[in-house]
Design an enzyme around this catalytic site. Structure first.
Site, PDB file in Angstrom:
ATOM      1  N   THR A 554       0.814  -1.189  -0.056  1.00  0.00           N
ATOM      2  CA  THR A 554       0.062   0.128  -0.111  1.00  0.00           C
ATOM      3  C   THR A 554       1.005   1.386   0.093  1.00  0.00           C
ATOM      4  O   THR A 554       2.044   1.271   0.106  1.00  0.00           O
ATOM      5  CB  THR A 554      -0.798   0.031   1.558  1.00  0.00           C
ATOM      6  OG1 THR A 554      -0.260   0.554   2.349  1.00  0.00           O
ATOM      7  CG2 THR A 554      -1.528  -1.417   1.654  1.00  0.00           C
ATOM      8  N   LYS A 578       7.058   3.908   0.965  1.00  0.00           N
ATOM      9  CA  LYS A 578       8.232   4.525   1.225  1.00  0.00           C
ATOM     10  C   LYS A 578       7.960   5.160   2.452  1.00  0.00           C
ATOM     11  O   LYS A 578       8.977   5.991   3.056  1.00  0.00           O
ATOM     12  CB  LYS A 578       8.541   5.707   0.119  1.00  0.00           C
ATOM     13  CG  LYS A 578       9.144   4.993  -1.264  1.00  0.00           C
ATOM     14  CD  LYS A 578       9.277   5.870  -2.108  1.00  0.00           C
ATOM     15  CE  LYS A 578       8.396   6.153  -3.212  1.00  0.00           C
ATOM     16  NZ  LYS A 578       8.084   5.101  -4.232  1.00  0.00           N
ATOM     17  N   GLU A 605      13.705  -2.875  -0.543  1.00  0.00           N
ATOM     18  CA  GLU A 605      14.385  -2.544  -1.942  1.00  0.00           C
ATOM     19  C   GLU A 605      13.463  -1.619  -2.943  1.00  0.00           C
ATOM     20  O   GLU A 605      14.065  -0.908  -3.428  1.00  0.00           O
ATOM     21  CB  GLU A 605      14.837  -3.736  -2.559  1.00  0.00           C
ATOM     22  CG  GLU A 605      15.659  -3.906  -3.802  1.00  0.00           C
ATOM     23  CD  GLU A 605      16.807  -3.055  -3.661  1.00  0.00           C
ATOM     24  OE1 GLU A 605      17.865  -3.600  -3.274  1.00  0.00           O
ATOM     25  OE2 GLU A 605      16.882  -2.049  -4.033  1.00  0.00           O
ATOM     26  N   VAL A 608      13.229   2.332  -3.663  1.00  0.00           N
ATOM     27  CA  VAL A 608      14.145   3.243  -4.385  1.00  0.00           C
ATOM     28  C   VAL A 608      14.357   2.476  -5.706  1.00  0.00           C
ATOM     29  O   VAL A 608      14.751   1.327  -5.651  1.00  0.00           O
ATOM     30  CB  VAL A 608      15.562   3.633  -3.860  1.00  0.00           C
ATOM     31  CG1 VAL A 608      16.312   4.539  -5.064  1.00  0.00           C
ATOM     32  CG2 VAL A 608      15.271   4.331  -2.767  1.00  0.00           C
ATOM     33  N   ALA A 610      12.337   0.933  -7.858  1.00  0.00           N
ATOM     34  CA  ALA A 610      11.370  -0.029  -7.993  1.00  0.00           C
ATOM     35  C   ALA A 610      12.166  -1.547  -7.876  1.00  0.00           C
ATOM     36  O   ALA A 610      12.563  -1.694  -6.873  1.00  0.00           O
ATOM     37  CB  ALA A 610      10.589  -0.337  -9.431  1.00  0.00           C
ATOM     38  N   LEU A 612      14.984  -2.226  -9.277  1.00  0.00           N
ATOM     39  CA  LEU A 612      16.530  -2.508  -9.513  1.00  0.00           C
ATOM     40  C   LEU A 612      17.155  -2.672  -8.311  1.00  0.00           C
ATOM     41  O   LEU A 612      16.798  -1.977  -6.917  1.00  0.00           O
ATOM     42  CB  LEU A 612      17.047  -0.806  -9.900  1.00  0.00           C
ATOM     43  CG  LEU A 612      16.376  -0.460 -11.272  1.00  0.00           C
ATOM     44  CD1 LEU A 612      16.726   1.041 -11.594  1.00  0.00           C
ATOM     45  CD2 LEU A 612      16.816  -1.553 -12.274  1.00  0.00           C
ATOM     46  N   GLU A 666       2.471   7.472  -8.333  1.00  0.00           N
ATOM     47  CA  GLU A 666       1.708   7.324  -7.072  1.00  0.00           C
ATOM     48  C   GLU A 666       0.250   7.603  -7.264  1.00  0.00           C
ATOM     49  O   GLU A 666      -0.159   8.374  -8.245  1.00  0.00           O
ATOM     50  CB  GLU A 666       2.261   8.311  -6.023  1.00  0.00           C
ATOM     51  CG  GLU A 666       3.718   8.055  -5.705  1.00  0.00           C
ATOM     52  CD  GLU A 666       3.992   6.753  -4.896  1.00  0.00           C
ATOM     53  OE1 GLU A 666       2.928   6.654  -3.998  1.00  0.00           O
ATOM     54  OE2 GLU A 666       5.001   6.172  -5.017  1.00  0.00           O
ATOM     55  N   ASP A 677       8.404  12.493  -3.978  1.00  0.00           N
ATOM     56  CA  ASP A 677       8.748  11.282  -4.120  1.00  0.00           C
ATOM     57  C   ASP A 677      10.221  11.157  -4.132  1.00  0.00           C
ATOM     58  O   ASP A 677      10.751  10.120  -3.570  1.00  0.00           O
ATOM     59  CB  ASP A 677       7.919  10.473  -5.331  1.00  0.00           C
ATOM     60  CG  ASP A 677       8.055   9.201  -5.259  1.00  0.00           C
ATOM     61  OD1 ASP A 677       8.037   8.419  -4.695  1.00  0.00           O
ATOM     62  OD2 ASP A 677       8.806   8.900  -6.461  1.00  0.00           O
ATOM     63  N   LYS A 681      13.269   9.176  -2.006  1.00  0.00           N
ATOM     64  CA  LYS A 681      14.081   8.176  -2.083  1.00  0.00           C
ATOM     65  C   LYS A 681      15.652   8.855  -1.765  1.00  0.00           C
ATOM     66  O   LYS A 681      16.170   7.848  -1.397  1.00  0.00           O
ATOM     67  CB  LYS A 681      13.820   8.097  -3.885  1.00  0.00           C
ATOM     68  CG  LYS A 681      12.760   7.408  -4.204  1.00  0.00           C
ATOM     69  CD  LYS A 681      12.596   6.991  -5.535  1.00  0.00           C
ATOM     70  CE  LYS A 681      11.281   6.509  -5.983  1.00  0.00           C
ATOM     71  NZ  LYS A 681      10.691   6.698  -7.156  1.00  0.00           N
ATOM     72  N   GLY A 796       6.725   1.086 -12.568  1.00  0.00           N
ATOM     73  CA  GLY A 796       5.748   0.159 -12.954  1.00  0.00           C
ATOM     74  C   GLY A 796       5.312  -0.971 -12.238  1.00  0.00           C
ATOM     75  O   GLY A 796       6.306  -1.411 -11.485  1.00  0.00           O
TER      76      GLY A 796
END
Ligand code: ADP
Ligand code: ASP
Ligand code: MG
Length: 814
Positions: A554, A578, A605, A608, A610, A612, A666, A677, A681, A796
């Site tokens: 969420t 986040k 993870e 930041v 997604a 990666l 978002e 956002d 990050k 995504g």
């Protein structure tokens, strides 16, 4: 000669008794003795009935009626009509005696141990007689023999001690004169020297069979039961338990002493000296080889052979300064318990001699406490010793194996497994033989403890993760879909068994302890109960499953605030939300500390970039001793998509709308467009690099007009974008004229972070960043000039879901 013993379930009803007959029939070459238990459940029923009678509760009559009906109907089903009357009249006469005994107890309102044994002995007496008659009616050469005429005991009713000399002599005399091929005998019952019925303790039919086996020096003792042997743990509690094909007498004894009910603990003792092997077999799967208990059968160097548990245990501790160095305290303590006939299951004594602690049955503990307090009344009154401390509702779990002594680190592995799963250990004992390590834990933790220990010691490679998923929007539903697709692969290739136990969205929640069928999760959730975040947590906690993981998909503040509850219960948290990591530094720190303290991974993870591996890489750099000097990054997949798509032939409004529709923003797009956002990050990256930073210290020069930033709904926000279209176009042209691209850049250097829109010239690492890609440059002590670069799709639902998935897989290695 061979002895076959059939337990309660094996003779619970006529169908099962027919199975018993076909097993007995196959042993046609030798003389055999068949020892049987009471029909399944009858012993409990007899005890309940006598309790009711002695409490002068007339309901005992209904209970007695049930006992009568079970036996009469068995006769009617098993014995042919022509032979029924003799059997019926004998059984009815026994039932009449039983009724008279119960009536007596009812009238005087008393049940002595002697009378209780007399009453309860009818279970086995009736079952063995009926079974012998059934065998005879089927043409077998069978005879009934009352074990009370063979097995002689003292008069310790309820759990009498056998006089082996007399018993062996009786057995020899009887069997040497007996010409029948099959002798059917009741288990459990015996008689005292003065001729009263006694019993050998609950589960004691196994013992009867072993006593006869030893007396007759038979070649094999077969215990036929309702499971296919002795398992690595009770198969009713641990689904993954496996049958142990070969096991030593000592290991079997230890396992049964610590609760493996499949064998009554004293059973081994008579056959051990004579080296008579015991086969444990399943009446319902006679072909299954089961377990062979024999000398030196200790598993070719395998360390832990089984895990067992004994429930209903209390700890009784005596402690005080007056115990140190004073001889005789332990003697008096143990003598007191022994005089009360209390058996001690486990003992621990601190080396300081400051305390003694014993594990005994719950039912004995009040009496024991009173007796010990009496014994030490003087020391207690003079404050040298404290009154005994009693803790109830505990269970002992024990690892058992002959070869455990030659291996180091087993207890460490045992306790860390329990610790990781938040199972609190109240006391520890290791047998002097080093054949067992036991831990006393809370009753409620038993299933979790057994399953996690089993996983550690017997399923070394397979790890089960139990997921509780909150949020099934874009990301959450993709995540469930990926789990479903990968389940088989993970199990086979990574030895990871992932089960989703709970799912919730903001309206509904659903749980299934055995794992939710993922192909139907949507309909199951739609028909679930009303969602409630607190209730969801309560459920996760009370299910108390090992390796539990809470997955937050969420973007909800309240959910982010619930993580401490989970971590404190050793439930791991995996989140793409986040909020927690970017809120107050103190909260971030608290979560990190809780995760460490309770051994529960806290992984984020996807906060930041997604999917990666940005945070993971950063962690590895730092763990290996590197230091971060500077971070430069384009971290907003949404903003990157927006500025890569925006030009003078489309409107800014339409591009942002498209980003939202494709799941690149978002739910509230201002969080992305305002730069909040990205601030979150870079804050998280700075914190993960070891810096104490808060969001309000981050510089953010917004490219959005103030009016757009202050809108209170998505509609209003999009309206305001339309209004300022000219400004956005001007921004684009300015950059294009300078041969630059617009990128929203985050930077961290010298303890300070800033975010903002920048014009990036050709040739820069950021210039060719496409679509919704992210890029991070880590300048560290090891990478001072040429940074470590991580680049790829950074937004995504699909990639975010796979990032969450990667965190779940990381948990495997904790
Ligand atoms: P019976 O009536 O045949 O004597 P019991 O109920 O006394 O049978 O013993 C069999 C039961 O023992 C099994 O059904 C199982 O639940 C329990 N059990 C406990 N621990 C173990 C174990 N380690 N292996 C097999 N069975 C076990
Ligand atoms: N019938 C007795 C009991 O239930 C003995 C046995 O089955 O072993 O304890
Ligand atoms: Mg049994």
């Amino acid at each position: 000669m061979k002895i076959l013993k059939f337990g309660g379930t094996s003779v619970a009803n006529p169908d099962n008794i027919r199975k018993v007959k076909s097993i007995v029939e196959k042993n046609n070459s030798e003389q055999i003795a068949v020892v049987v238990s009471a029909f399944g459940g009858i012993t409990d029923l007899l005890l309940d009935t006598s309790r009711l009678a002695s409490n002068q509760d007339p309901a005992y009559k209904e209970s007695l009626k049930q006992i009568e009906d079970r036996h009469i109907s068995a006769i009617r089903e098993l014995i042919p009509v022509r032979a029924q009357s003799t059997v019926l009249s004998k059984v009815k006469s026994d039932l009449n005696t039983l009724e008279t005994l119960l009536e007596g107890s009812f009238l005087i309102g008393e049940l002595t141990p002697k009378l209780s044994d007399k009453i309860v002995s009818y279970g086995e007496l009736l079952s063995s007689y009926i079974i012998s008659e059934f065998f005879r009616s089927e043409g077998l050469d069978a005879v009934f023999k009352d074990s009370r005429e063979l097995i002689i005991t003292d008069n310790n009713y309820g759990k009498a001690n056998v006089d082996f000399d007399k018993t062996n002599a009786n057995c020899n005399a009887f069997f040497s004169a007996n010409a029948h091929k099959i002798t059917v005998l009741p288990g459990f019952v015996a008689s005292s020297k003065s001729g009263n019925s006694t019993t050998l303790g609950r589960g004691g039919s196994d013992y009867t069979a072993a006593i006869i086996a030893a007396a007759q020096q038979v070649s094999l003792l077969e215990i036929w039961t309702d499971v296919s042997g002795m398992y690595t743990a009770n198969p009713k509690l641990v689904k993954q338990a496996k049958c142990v094909a070969h096991i030593s007498y000592e290991e079997a004894m230890e396992l049964s002493h610590f609760g493996a009910k499949v064998l009554y603990p004293p059973t081994i003792q008579p056959v051990l000296g004579k080296e008579i092997p015991i086969a444990i077999k399943n009446t319902f799967e006679p072909e299954n080889p089961g377990t062979l208990i024999a000398k030196n059968n200790n598993g070719n160097g395998k360390t832990v052979r089984g895990i067992s548990h004994v429930g209903n245990i209390s700890l009784l501790s005596l402690e005080g300064p007056g115990m140190i160095g004073i001889p005789g305290i332990s003697k008096r303590f143990f003598e007191t318990l022994s005089l009360k006939n209390i058996s001690i299951v486990l003992i621990t004594q601190a080396s300081s001699e400051h305390s003694i602690c014993v594990g005994i049955a719950d039912e004995d503990v009040d009496m024991a406490a009173e007796a010990v307090n009496d014994t030490f009344a003087y020391e207690i009154s003079s404050k040298k010793i404290k009154p005994v401390i009693v803790e109830k509702d505990l269970t002992i779990v024990a690892l058992v194996g002959d070869n455990m002594k030659s291996h180091q680190g087993l207890s460490g592995k045992m306790f860390s497994t329990l610790g990781k799963n938040n199972v609190n250990i109240r006391a520890i004992a290791q047998g002097a033989s080093e054949r067992n390590i036991s831990a006393v834990i809370k009753k409620d933790d038993v299933k979790k403890a057994l399953n996690s220990l089993h996983e550690t010691f017997f399923e070394e490679n397979i790890k089960q993760l139990n997921l509780f998923v909150m949020g099934v929007g874009n990301v959450g539903s993709k995540f469930l879909q990926q789990i479903r697709q990968q389940k088989k692969y993970l199990k086979e290739e990574l030895k990871l068994n992932i089960r989703v136990i709970g799912i919730s969205n903001s309206r509904k929640m659903v749980f299934d302890e055995n794992g939710i069928a993922l192909k139907d999760w949507e309909s199951l959730l739609a028909n679930g109960e009303k969602a409630d975040k607190q209730l969801f947590f309560d459920r996760v906690k009370s299910l108390n499953l090992r390796n539990s993981v809470f997955v937050d998909n969420t973007a909800n503040l309240e959910v982010a605030q619930s993580y401490p509850d989970y971590l404190r219960n050793s439930i791991s948290v995996v989140t793409c939300n986040k909020i927690a990591c970017s809120s107050d530094y103190a909260y971030y720190k608290e979560l990190k500390e809780l995760s460490k303290k309770y051994n529960a991974p806290f992984l984020f993870e996807t906060n930041v970039g997604a999917g990666l591996p940005i945070i993971d890489t950063l962690k590895h750099l730092i763990a290996s001793g590197d230091k971060v000097k500077k971070i430069q990054a384009v971290l907003s997949g949404s903003l990157n998509f927006v500025f890569n798509t925006f030009n003078d032939s489309v409107t800014f409004h339409d591009v942002v709308k498209q980003a939202q529709e494709q799941g690149y923003t978002e739910p509230d797009p201002t969080i992305d467009l305002s730069g909040v956002d990205v601030m979150r990050k870079i804050l998280i990256l700075a914190r993960e690099s070891g810096h104490q930073l808060d969001i309000d210290s981050i510089e953010n020069e917004s490219f959005l007009p103030k009016e757009s930033l202050e809108t209170s709904s998505n509609e209003a926000f999009f309206e305001s974008l339309k209004k300022y279209e000219n400004d956005f176009q001007a921004m684009y042209k300015e950059a294009a004229n300078a041969d630059c691209k617009l990128k929203y850049v985050a930077q961290f250097e010298d303890g300070k972070a800033k975010v903002g829109l920048q014009r990036i010239p050709k040739g820069h690492d950021f210039y060719n960043l496409e679509g919704s890609d992210n890029i991070v440059l880590f300048f560290t002590e090891r990478y001072p000039n040429q940074p470590m670069i991580i680049k790829g799709a950074g937004a995504g639902a699909d990639v975010t879901a796979s990032g969450i998935f990667a965190d779940i897989i990381r948990i495997r290695n904790f």
